[in-house]
Scaffold this motif. Structure first.
Motif, PDB file in Angstrom:
ATOM      1  N   TYR A  32       0.832  -1.205   0.000  1.00 45.16           N
ATOM      2  CA  TYR A  32       0.000   0.000   0.000  1.00 45.16           C
ATOM      3  C   TYR A  32       0.870   1.260   0.000  1.00 45.16           C
ATOM      4  N   GLN A  33       2.044   1.200   0.632  1.00 44.05           N
ATOM      5  CA  GLN A  33       2.952   2.355   0.622  1.00 44.05           C
ATOM      6  C   GLN A  33       3.427   2.643  -0.806  1.00 44.05           C
ATOM      7  N   LEU A  34       3.703   1.591  -1.538  1.00 39.26           N
ATOM      8  CA  LEU A  34       4.158   1.769  -2.921  1.00 39.26           C
ATOM      9  C   LEU A  34       3.046   2.344  -3.796  1.00 39.26           C
ATOM     10  N   LEU A  35       1.818   1.874  -3.586  1.00 44.90           N
ATOM     11  CA  LEU A  35       0.694   2.377  -4.369  1.00 44.90           C
ATOM     12  C   LEU A  35       0.459   3.864  -4.082  1.00 44.90           C
ATOM     13  N   VAL A  36       0.425   4.236  -2.811  1.00 39.81           N
ATOM     14  CA  VAL A  36       0.200   5.632  -2.449  1.00 39.81           C
ATOM     15  C   VAL A  36       1.375   6.498  -2.919  1.00 39.81           C
ATOM     16  N   ASP A  66      -2.679  11.543   2.909  1.00 42.88           N
ATOM     17  CA  ASP A  66      -3.445  10.899   3.981  1.00 42.88           C
ATOM     18  C   ASP A  66      -4.233   9.772   3.346  1.00 42.88           C
ATOM     19  N   VAL A  67      -4.137   8.598   3.949  1.00 46.78           N
ATOM     20  CA  VAL A  67      -4.733   7.402   3.379  1.00 46.78           C
ATOM     21  C   VAL A  67      -5.839   6.881   4.287  1.00 46.78           C
ATOM     22  N   THR A  68      -6.981   6.564   3.680  1.00 42.46           N
ATOM     23  CA  THR A  68      -8.072   5.919   4.403  1.00 42.46           C
ATOM     24  C   THR A  68      -8.182   4.500   3.869  1.00 42.46           C
ATOM     25  N   GLN A  75      -8.489  -4.533   4.068  1.00 44.14           N
ATOM     26  CA  GLN A  75      -7.928  -3.212   4.359  1.00 44.14           C
ATOM     27  C   GLN A  75      -7.515  -2.462   3.099  1.00 44.14           C
ATOM     28  N   GLU A  76      -8.334  -2.604   2.057  1.00 43.41           N
ATOM     29  CA  GLU A  76      -8.027  -1.928   0.803  1.00 43.41           C
ATOM     30  C   GLU A  76      -8.059  -0.417   0.984  1.00 43.41           C
ATOM     31  N   ILE A  77      -7.331   0.268   0.130  1.00 44.07           N
ATOM     32  CA  ILE A  77      -7.291   1.724   0.159  1.00 44.07           C
ATOM     33  C   ILE A  77      -8.609   2.241  -0.413  1.00 44.07           C
ATOM     34  N   GLN A  78      -9.273   3.090   0.355  1.00 40.63           N
ATOM     35  CA  GLN A  78     -10.538   3.672  -0.086  1.00 40.63           C
ATOM     36  C   GLN A  78     -10.369   5.102  -0.568  1.00 40.63           C
ATOM     37  N   LYS A  79      -9.437   5.833   0.071  1.00 43.14           N
ATOM     38  CA  LYS A  79      -9.285   7.244  -0.256  1.00 43.14           C
ATOM     39  C   LYS A  79      -7.836   7.669  -0.054  1.00 43.14           C
ATOM     40  N   VAL A  80      -7.367   8.516  -0.952  1.00 40.81           N
ATOM     41  CA  VAL A  80      -6.064   9.161  -0.797  1.00 40.81           C
ATOM     42  C   VAL A  80      -6.289  10.662  -0.957  1.00 40.81           C
ATOM     43  N   HIS A  81      -5.950  11.394   0.084  1.00 36.77           N
ATOM     44  CA  HIS A  81      -6.032  12.856   0.010  1.00 36.77           C
ATOM     45  C   HIS A  81      -4.609  13.392  -0.043  1.00 36.77           C
ATOM     46  N   MET A  82      -4.305  14.097  -1.121  1.00 32.43           N
ATOM     47  CA  MET A  82      -2.979  14.692  -1.280  1.00 32.43           C
ATOM     48  C   MET A  82      -3.058  16.181  -0.987  1.00 32.43           C
ATOM     49  N   HIS A  83      -2.090  16.652  -0.222  1.00 31.28           N
ATOM     50  CA  HIS A  83      -1.991  18.079   0.093  1.00 31.28           C
ATOM     51  C   HIS A  83      -0.670  18.577  -0.486  1.00 31.28           C
ATOM     52  N   ILE A 119      -9.760   9.984  -4.920  1.00 33.12           N
ATOM     53  CA  ILE A 119      -8.564  10.828  -4.890  1.00 33.12           C
ATOM     54  C   ILE A 119      -9.010  12.273  -4.720  1.00 33.12           C
ATOM     55  N   THR A 120      -8.497  12.933  -3.692  1.00 31.62           N
ATOM     56  CA  THR A 120      -8.816  14.339  -3.474  1.00 31.62           C
ATOM     57  C   THR A 120      -7.515  15.117  -3.276  1.00 31.62           C
ATOM     58  N   GLU A 121      -7.591  16.421  -3.518  1.00 30.05           N
ATOM     59  CA  GLU A 121      -6.418  17.278  -3.376  1.00 30.05           C
ATOM     60  C   GLU A 121      -6.774  18.560  -2.650  1.00 30.05           C
ATOM     61  N   SER A 122      -5.778  19.108  -1.998  1.00 26.65           N
ATOM     62  CA  SER A 122      -5.840  20.456  -1.451  1.00 26.65           C
ATOM     63  C   SER A 122      -4.440  21.040  -1.610  1.00 26.65           C
ATOM     64  N   PHE A 123      -4.322  22.331  -1.382  1.00 30.69           N
ATOM     65  CA  PHE A 123      -3.007  22.934  -1.524  1.00 30.69           C
ATOM     66  C   PHE A 123      -2.881  24.150  -0.626  1.00 30.69           C
TER      67      PHE A 123
END
Length: 128
Positions: A32-36, A66-68, A75-83, A119-123
């Motif tokens: 999961y670390q490699l995927l994110v 941030d990974v959910t 325990q599949e990855i449901q969400k990745v929020h990138m800032h 996949i969501t983003e903020s900045f």
């Protein structure tokens, strides 16, 4: 690509070096670390190219993720929020918003997982 099973995971040899992969962090990177990492670094690299093409001057770009994960089952990855933290002078928020929209459309990793992982983003922009 070839992945060779070892006692505590797998290895793969690439031009840059050997990658150790394991479900146990003591023996390698967790899948999961490699995927994110792939999603975040692909996005960061595409954003860099977009900023350069738009001639937006920046000093640095950092990405946090941030990974959910689903607490039940696999325990599949449901969400990745990138800032994205962008350091530079006189950078317009509107231009960054538009640049991130282009980034999202052109990042192969985001496009590969967009139908299964949210996949969501903020900045934020740091003057400097």
């Amino acid at each position: 690509m070839e992945f060779i099973m070892k006692e505590n995971g797998f290895t793969a040899n690439f031009e840059y070096g050997t990658l150790h992969i394991s479900g146990n962090e003591e023996f390698g990177f967790r899948p999961y670390q490699l995927l994110v990492s792939s999603i975040a670094v692909c996005s960061g690299g595409v954003l860099r190219k977009v900023l350069e093409k738009k001639r937006i001057v920046y000093k640095d770009v950092k990405v946090t993720a941030d990974v959910t994960r689903n607490p039940e089952g696999a325990q599949e990855i449901q969400k990745v929020h990138m800032h994205f933290i962008i350091t530079g002078s006189n950078i317009s928020e509107e231009k960054i918003e538009k640049s991130l929209a282009v980034t999202r459309k052109n990042c192969s990793m985001v496009q590969s997982v967009k139908d299964s992982i949210e996949i969501t983003e903020s900045f934020e922009i740091i003057e400097g």
